[in-house]
Write a protein that holds these residues in place. Structure first.
Motif: not given
Length: 427
Positions: A55-56, A59, A95, A99, A102-103, A394-395, A397-398
């Protein structure tokens, strides 16, 4: 987050039109910079196997107008199933399906070659001058410029070397030949049309819908991914390897070696390797994240695999290269023409610790998966915490690489200015 420049006379040359270099070209063009993108390959073909973007980076693809094209050919998998080597389910990770909630954005999994075509198409849509089949012979880091085989010199305001693990640009930045480190592992990789499994009673259930399946065992882990409504199937198996070969070398795999390695494993996983075609044995090389990405002149920088390749277990190699490109573009736009050293050194300042941490995840993730079992009994002796999903990455992905520049530019660039003034360099 688009900062258009007042003129388009700010010229950026990017060497290497892989996923990272192409992303950098798109991002720079969107900032109003004039971009020339070189690659030694005369024509790209949709070759390779699957690649994932967290997701990082999805976007960024949405902002850049690429996401819809990529989603159209991406896996529709909603979950990842983690299995023990014998097939027993360890956990089902939701996830992928959650996703967006969450993200903020979905993740993407698809065929590397097909994604690459989309990247190159969007380079051209954004006005990038894409020059294929052109090998850069040398750099002049003081101007800066690059020289073509014809002797032609191409002048630029900034040169970005995105030319991969065998980067010639890296030599220009470091001033030395940087030898790779053998990771001690290799990956068997294969991608096939799934039609060969259509009537197979073991594998055909995986083709009913897109899926991601992971098997783990002592010193081994492997994935099987189906994409495009189950019409394509990708298999990878990371294994120990002691071969002393050149960096990036890949060879046709010996199927029997693979079958010997997974003897007694889940019959589904074994059957995939019994029948899948086009298998290669890719030797994983490694470099610690380099602590210098910018030449002493401040006009040439490296990015992506050139500054340090990622192990596949990081699941972030392509994503971090894309983030590099986004950061380069915004830093150049923020600093403006004439302030390239400030821009590129601030790019390093903003990215180094983040990339170093992301790269380390590839090692820690592999170690975690490979050391759960007793190697003699094959029994799992350590508990695996899957409460946050199956991937430590996953950490990441934000993260928002463009927002990181917007939020961090003032502090990071001020630090770089002080360092440049302290060393009597032009700011």
């Amino acid at each position: 987050m688009i900062t258009r420049l007042p003129s388009a006379d700010f010229h950026v040359v990017i060497v290497g039109a892989g996923l990272g270099g192409a992303a950098c070209a798109i991002a720079c063009a969107r900032q109003g910079l004039r971009v020339t993108l070189f690659d030694a390959v005369p024509k790209f073909f949709p070759l390779g196997d699957s690649v994932g973007f967290g997701s990082n980076t999805t976007k960024l693809f949405k902002r850049w107008g690429m996401y819809d094209d990529m989603w159209a050919i991406s896996s529709r998998a909603e979950e990842s199933v983690m299995r023990n080597w014998d097939g027993a389910v360890i956990t089902v990770d939701s996830t992928l399906g959650q996703a967006e909630e969450r993200y903020g954005h979905k993740a993407l999994i698809g065929h590397r070659g097909q994604y690459h075509e989309i990247f190159i198409n969007h380079c051209r849509k954004n006005g990038v001058d894409v020059r294929m089949g052109v090998k850069i012979e040398k750099y002049d880091v003081a101007k800066p410029s690059v020289f073509l085989p014809t002797g032609e010199e191409i002048l630029a305001d900034a040169v970005i070397a995105a030319d991969g693990v065998k980067s010639h640009g890296r030599t220009q930045v470091l001033g030395i030949e940087d030898a790779p480190i053998h990771s001690g592992y290799a990956v068997w990789r294969a991608y096939s049309d799934s039609a060969i499994f259509k009537d197979d009673p073991l594998v055909s259930p995986l083709l009913d819908k897109d899926t991601t399946q992971l098997w783990i065992g002592p010193d081994l882990h492997g994935f099987v991914t189906t994409i495009r409504d189950g019409t394509g199937i990708n298999a990878v198996l990371t294994h120990k390897d002691v071969a002393d070969i050149s960096e990036g070398w890949n060879l046709p795999a010996e199927r029997q070696d693979i079958l010997d390695a997974v003897k007694g494993w889940d019959p589904v996983f074994v059957r995939v390797w019994e029948k899948i075609q086009n298998i290669i044995d890719w030797k994983l090389v490694y470099r610690p994240c380099l602590d210098q990405w910018v030449n002493s002149t401040g006009l040439v920088a490296i990015m992506g695999d050139a500054r340090g390749p990622f192990l596949p277990t990081s699941t972030q190699g392509a994503s971090q290269a894309v983030e590099d490109g986004a950061t380069v573009a915004l830093c150049l736009a923020r600093a403006g023409k004439g302030n390239v050293p400030l821009a590129l050194r601030t790019y390093f300042e903003l990215r180094y610790e983040h990339v170093k941490g992301a790269q380390a995840i590839g090692i820690s993730q592999r170690t975690k998966w490979h050391s759960l079992h007793n190697k003699t009994s094959m029994k799992m002796e350590k508990e695996l915490d899957t409460s946050k999903g199956i991937l430590d990455s996953y950490s990441l992905w934000t993260h928002d690489a463009e927002k990181a520049v917007e939020d961090g530019w003032n502090e990071a660039s001020a630090k770089v200015r002080r360092e440049m003034q302290g060393s009597n360099q032009t700011v």
